[in-house]
Design an enzyme around this catalytic site. Structure first.
Site, mmCIF file in Angstrom:
data_model
loop_
_atom_site.group_PDB
_atom_site.id
_atom_site.type_symbol
_atom_site.label_atom_id
_atom_site.label_comp_id
_atom_site.label_asym_id
_atom_site.label_seq_id
_atom_site.Cartn_x
_atom_site.Cartn_y
_atom_site.Cartn_z
ATOM 1 N N ARG A 94 0.846 -1.192 0.000
ATOM 2 C CA ARG A 94 0.000 0.000 0.000
ATOM 3 C C ARG A 94 0.877 1.235 0.000
ATOM 4 N NH1 ARG A 94 -3.950 0.608 4.433
ATOM 5 N NH2 ARG A 94 -2.160 -0.020 5.669
ATOM 6 N N SER A 157 8.137 -5.647 5.923
ATOM 7 C CA SER A 157 7.752 -6.742 6.823
ATOM 8 C C SER A 157 8.616 -7.986 6.672
ATOM 9 C CB SER A 157 6.298 -7.119 6.569
ATOM 10 O OG SER A 157 5.512 -5.984 6.459
ATOM 11 N N ASP A 210 6.478 -4.144 10.261
ATOM 12 C CA ASP A 210 5.029 -3.910 10.372
ATOM 13 C C ASP A 210 4.560 -3.992 11.830
ATOM 14 O OD1 ASP A 210 5.614 -6.618 10.386
ATOM 15 O OD2 ASP A 210 3.994 -7.221 9.029
HETATM 16 C C1 BGC Z 1 8.712 -11.406 9.021
HETATM 17 C C2 BGC Z 1 8.556 -10.280 10.000
HETATM 18 C C3 BGC Z 1 7.161 -9.689 9.904
HETATM 19 C C4 BGC Z 1 6.134 -10.786 10.045
HETATM 20 C C5 BGC Z 1 4.708 -10.271 9.952
HETATM 21 C C6 BGC Z 1 7.583 -12.413 9.144
HETATM 22 O O1 BGC Z 1 7.667 -13.346 8.121
HETATM 23 O O2 BGC Z 1 9.932 -12.085 9.235
HETATM 24 O O3 BGC Z 1 9.530 -9.284 9.740
HETATM 25 O O4 BGC Z 1 7.008 -8.723 10.911
HETATM 26 O O5 BGC Z 1 6.327 -11.750 9.037
HETATM 27 O O6 BGC Z 1 4.438 -9.688 8.730
#
Ligand code: BGC
Length: 473
Positions: A94, A157, A210
């Site tokens: 987004r 993320s 995130d």
């Molecule tokens: C990632 C994290 C992320 C989480 C939620 C995981 O696969 O390693 O960095 O915060 O997913 O999206």
């Protein structure tokens, strides 16, 4: 690898499949014993989780990365202004322009793009840059050459190692991404370079997980927010840690005395496979995944994987002629063909002939002629896999919350987002109920689990603003 040791006679009636043959019920009992987790077992996992958190706060490069986000502020809710954000998740991207109203509220103009396979495998940063360009052009917001570059908050993320608020080197990909040439490189540079290739003058003011942005979005309107959690395609959590407890922090102590730490808890028990309740179905998934022996905890909890665990179970049963009379299909044989959302629907199919499940087995998976017993077994699989995920989710929550008992003496908010939490039937209740077994009642009543939908975009904007303010001081 210890198994769960619940005796068969204590198994819940809910896992008795009406009309099943003795062999079918026996196989379901095997599954039930593997997937139900006693409090004793969960307690041991929580203890190990806590120990791993301490190890990760003491040194780099351990199983739980305990990423230092460099976010050392809390918003007051009175901040105002408009800020841009990019929110890259496991499934969607987004681009937003968020306006903070100074009263804890925010409005946004945003555009959502589905991550195409090509971007997941090759062209990610160019794809993000193109989306930013589309957004700016569609909204007439492209900065002129005479104007200063746009400042943007970037929610990324995936696990990064952060040496500052606006840089982070990728540790590894998760959630099915495999873009080559990124591991060990600064994702902010990769993005800014891609933006420059399009002639866009954009400066990343902050890159954040995130979980961190979800926490800050909640904190903008709620001073009691202490923890941000994602139960979605992947899973992870971030919380405010006392800097004095972060032995590996070598910088100057922030005035606030605290810093948000992103646990990267999806990696719990990775490589070692020492304590989580692995079943043959988990092991099969892991072997064939893009990241074998990685993200062990995430693979038992998050939306990316639960459908695949259930598919493995179906094939295990079919191969013994205990399901669908031993039949399968090209679709059912293909990895990832059973999306987790089908398990959500199956778990709450209460029609007399399980019509929804019939649709899933016969149409989606293309195996015609299911019996009612087949469908009941499918429903039981969906419940077992989903409930185990919810119970295991409580492990990380409890370990984190009890790490700072000082916070539990007053009301605290845990901001939670993600498709599993939002849509999986019973997930939120089972998670909270399980957590309540491990936190004294007087403290548990102070915890508010707060759904924070799409907080990561707003949170990234809040952090971009706080970081920019800090630089200007
Ligand atoms: C990632 C994290 C992320 C989480 C939620 C995981 O696969 O390693 O960095 O915060 O997913 O999206």
């Amino acid at each position: 690898m210890a198994g769960n040791t619940q005796p068969a006679e204590q198994l819940d009636e809910r896992y008795r499949v009406a009309g099943a043959t003795a062999e079918q019920q026996q196989a379901v009992d095997v599954l039930t014993r593997q997937f139900l987790l006693t409090d004793e077992r969960l307690g041991a996992i929580i203890k190990e989780f806590r120990r791993r958190m301490e190890v990760g706060l003491a040194a780099d490069s351990t199983m739980l990365k305990m990423v230092l986000s460099h976010v050392v502020w809390r918003p007051t809710g009175q901040e105002t202004g408009s800020y841009f954000a990019i929110d890259l998740g496991g499934t969607n991207l987004r681009v937003l322009r968020v306006t903070l109203d100074g009263k804890g509220g925010a409005t946004s103009v945003h555009q959502k793009f589905v991550l195409p396979e090509e971007a997941k495998k090759r062209t990610l940063f160019d794809f993000i840059a193109q989306c930013v360009e589309t957004f700016l052009d569609d909204h007439n917001m492209r900065p002129a050459a005479s104007e200063p570059p746009l400042s943007i908050g970037f929610t990324f993320s995936y696990p990064i190692d952060q040496k500052s608020i606006n840089s982070g080197t990728l540790i590894h990909w998760t959630k099915g991404l495999s873009v080559p040439g990124c591991i060990g490189r600064d994702v902010v540079r990769l993005l800014e370079d891609a933006l420059l290739r399009l002639g866009l003058r954009v400066k990343v003011a902050a890159v954040v997980s995130d979980t961190v942005s979800t926490l800050l979005a909640a904190a903008y309107s709620d001073p009691a927010a202490q923890m941000g959690v994602i139960f979605g395609t992947g899973t992870n959590a971030a919380y405010y840690e006392d800097v004095a407890s972060i032995a590996k922090w070598k910088g100057a102590d922030p005035a606030s005395g605290e810093m948000v730490v992103s646990i990267e808890w999806g990696a719990f028990d990775s490589e070692e496979f020492a304590i989580l309740p692995f079943t043959p179905h988990d092991i099969k998934l892991d072997r064939k995944s893009l990241n074998p022996r990685g993200q062990a905890y995430e693979k038992m909890i998050s939306g990316m994987y639960l459908g695949e665990i259930a598919r493995n179970i179906m094939l295990w049963l079919a191969d013994q002629r205990l399901l669908l009379d031993g039949r399968s299909s090209a679709i059912l044989n293909a990895m990832w063909s059973l999306d987790t959302s089908y398990l959500s629907s199956a778990a709450v199919d209460n029609t007399p002939d399980l019509a929804e499940i019939r649709q899933i087995i016969e149409k989606t998976l293309d195996v015609p002629g299911s019996t009612l017993v087949d469908r009941r077994i499918f429903k039981t699989i969906a419940i077992l896999v989903g409930e185990r995920a919810a119970r295991l989710s409580a492990v990380g929550l409890v370990a984190t919350l009890t790490k700072r008992p000082d916070l539990l003496s007053k009301p605290i908010t845990v901001a939670i987002d993600g498709s599993m939490y939002e849509h999986y039937p019973g997930f939120a209740c089972i998670m909270a109920e399980t957590a309540s077994h491990f936190i004294p009642e007087g403290q548990f009543k102070n915890i508010r689990f707060s759904p924070t939908k799409d907080g990561s975009g707003v949170g990234a904007a809040v952090i971009a603003m706080l970081a920019t303010q800090q630089q200007q001081q």
